[in-house]
Every structure is written in structure tokens, then in C-alpha cells.
Design an enzyme around this catalytic site. Structure first.
Site, PDB file in Angstrom:
ATOM      1  CG  MET A 165      -2.067  -0.994   1.124  1.00 18.42           C
ATOM      2  SD  MET A 165      -3.163  -0.929   2.548  1.00 18.42           S
ATOM      3  CE  MET A 165      -2.206  -1.771   3.784  1.00 18.42           C
ATOM      4  CB  ALA A 166       1.456   3.804  -2.613  1.00 18.71           C
ATOM      5  CD  GLN A 218       3.325  -3.426  -6.377  1.00 21.23           C
ATOM      6  OE1 GLN A 218       3.063  -2.273  -6.027  1.00 21.23           O
ATOM      7  NE2 GLN A 218       2.398  -4.362  -6.460  1.00 21.23           N
ATOM      8  CB  CYS A 263      -1.436   0.900  -9.341  1.00 24.66           C
ATOM      9  SG  CYS A 263      -1.731   2.492  -8.549  1.00 24.66           S
ATOM     10  CE  LYS A 286      -2.036  -6.369  -4.624  1.00 25.40           C
ATOM     11  NZ  LYS A 286      -2.564  -5.047  -4.971  1.00 25.40           N
ATOM     12  CG  ASN A 313      -5.708  -8.166  -2.397  1.00 27.61           C
ATOM     13  OD1 ASN A 313      -5.712  -7.251  -3.212  1.00 27.61           O
ATOM     14  ND2 ASN A 313      -5.699  -7.937  -1.104  1.00 27.61           N
ATOM     15  CG  ASP A 346     -13.677  -6.624   0.012  1.00 28.05           C
ATOM     16  OD1 ASP A 346     -13.048  -5.553  -0.014  1.00 28.05           O
ATOM     17  OD2 ASP A 346     -14.587  -6.885  -0.799  1.00 28.05           O
ATOM     18  N   GLY A 348      -4.912  -5.938   3.059  1.00 27.28           N
ATOM     19  CA  GLY A 348      -4.499  -4.553   2.885  1.00 27.28           C
ATOM     20  C   GLY A 348      -5.109  -3.627   3.921  1.00 27.28           C
ATOM     21  NE  ARG A 349      -9.437  -1.667   1.096  1.00 30.26           N
ATOM     22  CZ  ARG A 349     -10.573  -1.816   0.445  1.00 30.26           C
ATOM     23  NH1 ARG A 349     -11.320  -0.769   0.204  1.00 30.26           N
ATOM     24  NH2 ARG A 349     -10.964  -3.011   0.039  1.00 30.26           N
TER      25      ARG A 349
END
Ligand SMILES: Cc1cc2nc3c(=O)[nH]c(=O)nc-3n(C[C@H](O)[C@H](O)[C@H](O)COP(=O)(O)O)c2cc1C
Length: 318
Positions: free
Chosen positions: A13-14, A66, A96, A135, A196, A198, A220-221
């Protein structure tokens, strides 16, 4: 066959998964992690600032770096150049959705050029001896869903594993990830597939495995302000008990995370970037909104310490 280093990965995650955060997530039980994306063009041009995105520490291995871009030669040069940081793998960003990245031809835009995807994977795989992973998303939009085609092309050109985020580029991060497309990719290729989208707790993690047959899941989030998710997930899959952290542990881990950001980037930049993490770590605590407003003024670790004292005074352990 290439083996993944476990079941649970931290997503790239940037602006979030810098070295400090990756280390913390690995310490809480993530099995591998990936850096923020590094521009192949910037590396090719000798931009030293990009080194800070790619620099890895012992504490976060196995870590992939990445890279993004749309020129096979530049991508291969970049991957080779970054070997000096000893990554476990090189991951190619084909997902992205950010307009700036797509406009440069990289990220999800690559999925609209299947031949170029193959050329990039072949060039990068030929340039380095570590595994090359890719990815991708479900596709560009609902009228051009092509994750299966792209995954097969990546496999044919030397990819060791593939991560599928079950949303189109057009969806950005809205709606629900489509696990059906991840299953289709899993059925179409013989390299490992990382699912990937949720995952936020053990139940959603289990559902992603069950509905797709994927080999690993990527979070991620749900890790933002919550690196304990890796402790929770590894406890669940290891059939061990899990107790969520209380306010004192949350603040102690946040303090450690932000202190490392300051150590790695310098205090002024570290504290500036820490504000969003502070807001995430405070989610669900009493008076969080008021503390978030105060956090805008933080510029030194000593400011953070004063705020933490106030947060803990308002949020005693139950
Ligand atoms: C703030 C942010 C930055 C991201 N940056 C990247 C990135 O640099 N490279 C990448 O491949 N994906 C990036 N992603 C996408 C995530 O890796 C992941 O695919 C997506 O968030 C879906 O997973 P989740 O539902 O677990 O969050 C980013 C996502 C977010 C929210």
C-alpha cells in the site's frame, strides 16, 4: 514448484506499508510483505529517493519489492538494480488504479495490453534469479474482464506466483471483491495464487480460501492501524486463542511504529506521515475525533507521548 512462505501476506500500500509498518506487521505474524511500489523509470534515471522505498531490513523478510512501469527494458534494469536490497521476490504491479500511474502506462493499464504484460514478465524474470510475482486486478472494467488471460500469460512468461485483487480498475476500491474471478484464475494456472480483497477478520479470510481455493491470502486496508490482524489470523489458522489488544497495547505498538518511522525517515517527515496512522490506531477509542484534531499539530515524538498519555487517561483498560 515454487512455494509461498505461508498463508497470510501484507498487501503493498503506497503511503502506508513503509519499512516501519512492514516490520511491525511481520512481527505480528504476517508471513511475507511487499514494499510500496517503486518506479522503474525513477530507478533507471538514478533517482536516489526511490532507494528509501526499496530498502529492506532483516526484520521484515521475506519481503518483495514491487515495481511499476510499462517498458520491459526499464523494468528489467530496475529489478536487477534493486537486487542490492536482497528482496525475497520482485513483484510487478499490474493493478494500481491511480490515474497518475495508469496515465504513465503502468499499473492496471497494463492489463489492456496483454502482449506487453508477457514481455514485461519475461524481461524481469530473465534479469533476476529471485522469484518474480505479479499483482493483477479482475480487469480494466466489467466489459473487459481478463484476469484469467493475463494470469496465464504471466505464468507462461516466468511468473512464480500471481496475486489477484477481485475488483476491476473502474471499481477502484468500491463495491465487493469478486472471489469468483480469483477461483477462475486459480483453476486456470498451476503457479500459486494469492487471493486479495476485503479480508478483515478470520471469517472473511476463511471465506476467501474456501470460495477460491487460493494458496495464500493478502490483507491490505484491514491492517491499517490494526497490525494485530496478523496475530488474529495466525491464531485462527493455528487454532490458538486470540485476545484483542486493549488501549495500552494499542498505544504502545503505535508509539513503536511511529518511532521507527522517525528513525528511518527523520522526525519531521516521520511525524507528518504518522498523522494518518495515529487516526487509524485511534479508531473506536473514546474521544478519538478530538484527539485526531490535536494530532494535526504533532511535530515531534514528545508531542505524540503527551497525546498518548491523554488518550490512555480517557481510555482506561477494562
Ligand atoms: C492506500 C492504498 C495504497 C495502495 N497501494 C498499492 C500499491 O502500491 N501497489 C499495489 O499493488 N496495490 C496497492 N494497493 C492495493 C492493495 O494492495 C489491495 O490490493 C487492495 O487494497 C485490496 O485489498 P484489501 O481489501 O485487503 O484492502 C493500495 C491500496 C490502498 C488502500
Amino acid at each position: 514448484m515454487f512455494e509461498l512462505p505461508g498463508k497470510i501476506a501484507l498487501a503493498p500500500m503506497a503511503g502506508v506499508t513503509d519499512r516501519a509498518f512492514r516490520e511491525i506487521c511481520m512481527e505480528f505474524g504476517a508471513d511475507c510483505c511487499t514494499t510500496e511500489m517503486v518506479s522503474a523509470k525513477a530507478v533507471e534515471q538514478g533517482n536516489k529517493k526511490t532507494d528509501e522505498y526499496a530498502r529492506l531490513s532483516e526484520k521484515e523478510q521475506p519481503a518483495a519489492i514491487q515495481i511499476f512501469g510499462d517498458d520491459p527494458k526499464a523494468m528489467a534494469y530496475c529489478a536487477k538494480n534493486l537486487m542490492r536490497f536482497s528482496p525475497w521476490a520482485i513483484d510487478i504491479n499490474m493493478g494500481c488504479p491511480a490515474p497518475k500511474i495508469a496515465a504513465s502506462g503502468g499499473g492496471a493499464n497494463l492489463m489492456r495490453q496483454p502482449k506487453l504484460c508477457g514481455e514485461i514478465v519475461a524481461a524481469v524474470s530473465g534479469a533476476v534469479s529471485v522469484p518474480v510475482t505479479v499483482k493483477i486486478r479482475k480487469g480494466w472494467d466489467e466489459t473487459s474482464v481478463n484476469a484469467v488471460e493475463i494470469a496465464k500469460i504471466c505464468e507462461e512468461n516466468g511468473a512464480a506466483a500471481i496475486t489477484v485483487h477481485g475488483r476491476t480498475r473502474a471499481q477502484m476500491y468500491s463495491g465487493q471483491a469478486d472471489y469468483g474471478i480469483i477461483r477462475q484464475v486459480k483453476e486456470a494456472v498451476s503457479i500459486p495464487v494469492i487471493g486479495n480483497g476485503d479480508v478483515k477478520d478470520p471469517q472473511s479470510a476463511q471465506r476467501l480460501f474456501d470460495e477460491t481455493g487460493c494458496d495464500m491470502i493478502m490483507v491490505g486496508r484491514a491492517a491499517q492501524g490494526n497490525p494485530w490482524i496478523f496475530r488474529e489470523l495466525s491464531a485462527y489458522f493455528g487454532a490458538r486463542p486470540y485476545a484483542p489488544p486493549g488501549p495500552a497495547e494499542r498505544m504502545a505498538v503505535m508509539r513503536e511504529h511511529i518511532a521507527r518511522m522517525c528513525a528511518y525517515k527523520g522526525e519531521p517527515l516521520g511525524m507528518k506521515e504518522a498523522r494518518k496512522h495515529f487516526a487509524w490506531y485511534l479508531r473506536g477509542l473514546r474521544s478519538a475525533a478530538a484527539f485526531r484534531r490535536e494530532a494535526v499539530l504533532m511535530s515531534a515524538l514528545s508531542d505524540l507521548d503527551r497525546l498518548i498519555e491523554k488518550v490512555l487517561a480517557e481510555n482506561p483498560e477494562e
